[in-house]
Write a protein that holds these residues in place. Structure first.
Motif, mmCIF file in Angstrom:
data_model
loop_
_atom_site.group_PDB
_atom_site.id
_atom_site.type_symbol
_atom_site.label_atom_id
_atom_site.label_comp_id
_atom_site.label_asym_id
_atom_site.label_seq_id
_atom_site.Cartn_x
_atom_site.Cartn_y
_atom_site.Cartn_z
ATOM 1 N N THR A 236 5.936 -4.048 13.897
ATOM 2 C CA THR A 236 6.035 -4.969 15.019
ATOM 3 C C THR A 236 4.651 -5.386 15.489
ATOM 4 N N VAL A 237 4.521 -6.669 15.820
ATOM 5 C CA VAL A 237 3.320 -7.192 16.473
ATOM 6 C C VAL A 237 3.823 -7.991 17.668
ATOM 7 N N GLY A 238 3.473 -7.549 18.862
ATOM 8 C CA GLY A 238 3.971 -8.219 20.073
ATOM 9 C C GLY A 238 5.482 -8.091 20.142
ATOM 10 N N ILE A 239 6.178 -9.234 20.153
ATOM 11 C CA ILE A 239 7.636 -9.204 20.188
ATOM 12 C C ILE A 239 8.262 -9.509 18.829
ATOM 13 N N SER A 240 7.445 -9.738 17.810
ATOM 14 C CA SER A 240 7.937 -10.057 16.468
ATOM 15 C C SER A 240 8.034 -8.797 15.619
ATOM 16 N N THR A 241 9.180 -8.619 14.957
ATOM 17 C CA THR A 241 9.426 -7.455 14.114
ATOM 18 C C THR A 241 9.839 -7.909 12.718
ATOM 19 N N VAL A 242 9.357 -7.208 11.711
ATOM 20 C CA VAL A 242 9.719 -7.503 10.327
ATOM 21 C C VAL A 242 11.142 -6.999 10.069
ATOM 22 N N ARG A 243 11.920 -7.796 9.365
ATOM 23 C CA ARG A 243 13.277 -7.394 8.961
ATOM 24 C C ARG A 243 13.304 -7.249 7.442
ATOM 25 N N TYR A 244 14.280 -6.481 6.964
ATOM 26 C CA TYR A 244 14.373 -6.207 5.533
ATOM 27 C C TYR A 244 15.749 -6.580 5.000
ATOM 28 N N GLU A 245 15.756 -7.160 3.807
ATOM 29 C CA GLU A 245 16.978 -7.412 3.047
ATOM 30 C C GLU A 245 16.868 -6.540 1.811
ATOM 31 N N ASN A 246 17.996 -6.123 1.253
ATOM 32 C CA ASN A 246 17.941 -5.374 -0.004
ATOM 33 C C ASN A 246 19.212 -5.590 -0.796
ATOM 34 N N HIS A 247 19.196 -5.109 -2.023
ATOM 35 C CA HIS A 247 20.346 -5.218 -2.925
ATOM 36 C C HIS A 247 20.982 -3.854 -3.087
ATOM 37 N N TYR A 248 20.845 -2.986 -2.095
ATOM 38 C CA TYR A 248 21.310 -1.618 -2.220
ATOM 39 C C TYR A 248 22.805 -1.561 -2.484
ATOM 40 N N SER A 249 23.584 -2.421 -1.830
ATOM 41 C CA SER A 249 25.036 -2.400 -2.016
ATOM 42 C C SER A 249 25.429 -2.889 -3.403
ATOM 43 N N ALA A 250 24.543 -3.636 -4.094
ATOM 44 C CA ALA A 250 24.833 -4.136 -5.433
ATOM 45 C C ALA A 250 24.637 -3.050 -6.488
ATOM 46 N N ARG A 251 24.028 -1.970 -6.088
ATOM 47 C CA ARG A 251 23.760 -0.857 -6.999
ATOM 48 C C ARG A 251 25.055 -0.099 -7.302
ATOM 49 N N THR B 136 13.489 -6.065 -0.308
ATOM 50 C CA THR B 136 12.920 -4.838 -0.872
ATOM 51 C C THR B 136 13.684 -4.357 -2.096
ATOM 52 N N GLY B 137 14.495 -5.230 -2.689
ATOM 53 C CA GLY B 137 15.210 -4.876 -3.920
ATOM 54 C C GLY B 137 16.211 -3.769 -3.708
ATOM 55 N N GLN B 138 16.096 -2.680 -4.466
ATOM 56 C CA GLN B 138 17.026 -1.557 -4.391
ATOM 57 C C GLN B 138 16.605 -0.525 -3.342
ATOM 58 N N ARG B 139 15.571 -0.795 -2.581
ATOM 59 C CA ARG B 139 15.061 0.181 -1.610
ATOM 60 C C ARG B 139 15.543 -0.121 -0.206
ATOM 61 N N ARG B 140 15.940 0.921 0.498
ATOM 62 C CA ARG B 140 16.270 0.787 1.909
ATOM 63 C C ARG B 140 15.054 1.239 2.697
ATOM 64 N N LYS C 210 0.817 -1.208 0.000
ATOM 65 C CA LYS C 210 0.000 0.000 0.000
ATOM 66 C C LYS C 210 0.854 1.263 0.000
ATOM 67 N N LEU C 211 2.071 1.156 0.526
ATOM 68 C CA LEU C 211 2.994 2.284 0.534
ATOM 69 C C LEU C 211 3.822 2.354 -0.749
ATOM 70 N N GLY C 212 3.577 1.426 -1.684
ATOM 71 C CA GLY C 212 4.266 1.449 -2.967
ATOM 72 C C GLY C 212 5.626 0.783 -2.966
ATOM 73 N N VAL C 213 5.898 -0.048 -1.976
ATOM 74 C CA VAL C 213 7.186 -0.733 -1.887
ATOM 75 C C VAL C 213 7.020 -2.153 -2.414
ATOM 76 N N PRO C 214 7.643 -2.485 -3.555
ATOM 77 C CA PRO C 214 7.554 -3.856 -4.063
ATOM 78 C C PRO C 214 8.357 -4.794 -3.160
ATOM 79 N N VAL C 215 7.750 -5.888 -2.735
ATOM 80 C CA VAL C 215 8.424 -6.806 -1.819
ATOM 81 C C VAL C 215 8.395 -8.232 -2.345
ATOM 82 N N GLN C 216 9.414 -8.980 -1.929
ATOM 83 C CA GLN C 216 9.498 -10.406 -2.192
ATOM 84 C C GLN C 216 9.867 -11.059 -0.876
#
Length: 93
Positions: free
Chosen positions: A77-92, A67-71, A37-43
């Motif tokens: 977070t829900v309770g004690i679980s938090t979403v983490r992100y990987e990206n290819h920013y350094s490959a750019r 998140t590809g090329q996006r940082r 919904k925020l326009g961030v393509p995710v895999q």
């Protein structure tokens, strides 16, 4: 991209264990919908993708999205679980 001031609301149900409200869907589903919904393509993150493709039998402990090329610095977070992100920013280059 600036995510400041964004709040995510989810339908809840009482927990069978504690009786406290918990989301009706998983953290993975909530995060994917919010980021799209925020326009961030995710895999799926590398560990989830490997598990889904049958490359490993180890069940991923954390919810991780690529998140590809996006940082992304937004914390979901829900309770004690938090979403983490990987990206290819350094490959750019």
């Amino acid at each position: 991209m600036n995510f400041s001031g964004t709040t995510i609301y989810a339908k809840a149900r009482p927990s069978a264990l504690s009786g406290k409200p918990v989301p009706r869907v998983s953290l993975e589903e909530l995060a994917r919908e919010a980021l799209e919904k925020l326009g961030v393509p995710v895999q799926l993150g590398r560990a989830q993708a490997d598990y889904a493709e049958g490359k490993t039998t180890q069940i991923p402990v954390r919810t991780t999205f690529n998140t590809g090329q996006r940082r992304i610095s937004r914390k979901i977070t829900v309770g004690i679980s938090t979403v983490r992100y990987e990206n290819h920013y350094s490959a750019r280059a």
